[in-house]
Design a protein around this motif. Structure first.
Motif, PDB file in Angstrom:
ATOM      1  N   CYS A 207       7.326  -1.458  -6.683  1.00 49.03           N
ATOM      2  CA  CYS A 207       8.104  -0.566  -5.821  1.00 49.03           C
ATOM      3  C   CYS A 207       7.191   0.389  -5.062  1.00 49.03           C
ATOM      4  O   CYS A 207       7.399   0.654  -3.881  1.00 49.03           O
ATOM      5  CB  CYS A 207       9.130   0.220  -6.640  1.00 49.03           C
ATOM      6  N   ARG A 208       6.168   0.915  -5.751  1.00 51.18           N
ATOM      7  CA  ARG A 208       5.256   1.851  -5.080  1.00 51.18           C
ATOM      8  C   ARG A 208       4.535   1.176  -3.917  1.00 51.18           C
ATOM      9  O   ARG A 208       4.466   1.717  -2.820  1.00 51.18           O
ATOM     10  CB  ARG A 208       4.228   2.391  -6.075  1.00 51.18           C
ATOM     11  N   GLN A 209       4.037  -0.056  -4.169  1.00 51.14           N
ATOM     12  CA  GLN A 209       3.290  -0.753  -3.105  1.00 51.14           C
ATOM     13  C   GLN A 209       4.219  -1.128  -1.951  1.00 51.14           C
ATOM     14  O   GLN A 209       3.855  -1.046  -0.786  1.00 51.14           O
ATOM     15  CB  GLN A 209       2.617  -2.004  -3.681  1.00 51.14           C
ATOM     16  N   TRP A 210       5.432  -1.556  -2.293  1.00 49.20           N
ATOM     17  CA  TRP A 210       6.440  -1.955  -1.295  1.00 49.20           C
ATOM     18  C   TRP A 210       6.789  -0.742  -0.422  1.00 49.20           C
ATOM     19  O   TRP A 210       6.820  -0.812   0.806  1.00 49.20           O
ATOM     20  CB  TRP A 210       7.659  -2.416  -2.085  1.00 49.20           C
ATOM     21  N   GLU A 211       7.017   0.399  -1.070  1.00 49.39           N
ATOM     22  CA  GLU A 211       7.392   1.617  -0.336  1.00 49.39           C
ATOM     23  C   GLU A 211       6.221   2.146   0.503  1.00 49.39           C
ATOM     24  O   GLU A 211       6.429   2.678   1.594  1.00 49.39           O
ATOM     25  CB  GLU A 211       7.845   2.707  -1.314  1.00 49.39           C
TER      26      GLU A 211
END
Ligand SMILES: NC(=O)c1ccc[n+]([C@@H]2O[C@H](COP(=O)([O-])OP(=O)(O)OC[C@H]3O[C@@H](n4cnc5c(N)ncnc54)[C@H](OP(=O)(O)O)[C@@H]3O)[C@@H](O)[C@H]2O)c1
Length: 294
Positions: free
Chosen positions: A138-142
């Motif tokens: 989620c962090r990388q996607w965001e």
């Protein structure tokens, strides 16, 4: 409005498309199988298929390899990650080169952002993540998605919870529950931050329509429950016993890290930002939401 959607063929995307078509919007869906999309939806296989004459008001990004279908081997983890990062990166490259740019970008994420540790504390959009795989994805996607914001595109990061609809996680649970073999997972104290699919679609529409909303937005109901409470509610709605329980050690054996992160842990997530922005939930009560879906 002209709206571009990735993942528009999926569990959430197909309901979203139906709703947007009812509201007379024009939809273009980016898909690996554009030939399966039917008029009036226009399917495209690549963003390079879009001409300069196509101007979008909003872009919604939901594409990604399913997270719960298969055991998380190293190869599967890469597919889960790359499918999201590559699609989102391609959208950012597209936003960089087009004019005029879309007004709003709603990009998928998940409450997995907040990680896996056990806590009964309520968490809103200010919560932080950890080193778990779910949190890292989620962090990388965001991190990629938010690059649309300095391009002048209002960007919302939709941290979606467990979506209750026709399919998805509930679809997988229903079989054993209907047979009377449903029950809690592990000790049942882990939180399940759920949302009815109609409310998730409502939140997406609210984000499109309200210029003041940007950044992370939790897509969960205001009343998360524990796995034990969820089990009892589903048993009650289906009128089936829920005596069985699946010990944590068995879940870990059968599903590995995926079972540990997605089934045996869960946090109590609250939809603070969208409620402050005036969204009124249709389904706040779990039993009502389950009764509607099943
Ligand atoms: N459902 C939930 O409870 C839930 C909870 C939290 C977060 N989310 C997130 O919300 C988004 C939408 O969820 P969903 O349940 O609707 O997803 P889904 O049905 O599993 O998939 C959405 C779409 O992603 C595309 N896709 C699948 N595998 C892909 C791959 N390897 N590479 C590129 N595209 C691929 C497919 O579109 P095409 O076949 O047309 O290419 C599919 O229709 C997902 O990113 C998911 O992580 C969902």
């Amino acid at each position: 409005m002209n709206i571009l959607i990735t993942g528009g063929t999926g569990f959430i995307g197909s309901v979203l498309c139906s709703r947007l078509l009812e509201d007379q919007h024009h939809l273009v869906v980016l898909s690996r199988h554009p030939e399966t999309l039917q008029s009036p939806v226009q399917g495209i296989g690549s963003l390079s298929d879009l001409t300069d004459a196509m101007i979008f008001d909003a872009v919604i990004n939901l594409a990604g390899e399913p997270i719960v279908e298969k055991r998380w081997s190293d190869g599967q983890k890469q597919r889960i990650l790359r499918s999201r990062l590559d699609t989102t990166q391609a959208l950012i490259a597209y936003f960089t080169r087009i004019e005029p740019k879309p007004k709003v970008f709603i990009s998928g994420s998940a409450i997995g952002y907040y990680g896996t540790g056990r806590t009964n504390e309520s968490i809103d959009e200010t919560g932080v993540g950890d080193d778990s795989f779910s949190s890292q994805i989620c962090r990388q996607w965001e991190t990629i998605a938010i690059q649309a914001q300095p391009l002048g595109i209002r960007t919302c990061l939709l941290r979606t919870g467990i979506v209750l609809g026709n399919g998805g996680a509930l679809g997988k649970m229903l079989g054993p529950f209907k047979l009377g073999a449903g029950g809690r997972m592990g000790d049942g104290t882990q939180w399940m931050s759920w949302i009815h699919i109609n409310d998730l679609i409502g939140i997406i529409l609210h984000c499109i329509e309200h210029d003041g909303i940007q950044g992370p937005v939790n897509g969960t109901s205001p009343h998360p429950v524990t796995n034990q409470q969820f089990t009892e509610a589903l048993g009650k709605v289906l009128n089936r016993p829920t005596f069985f329980s699946m010990p944590g050690v068995v879940i870990k054996l059968l599903m590995g890290q995926m079972g540990e992160e997605l089934l045996l842990t869960g946090k109590k997530i609250l939809p603070k930002k969208i409620q402050e922005a005036g969204y009124t939930f249709v389904y706040e009560n779990l039993e009502q939401a389950l009764a509607d879906v099943v």
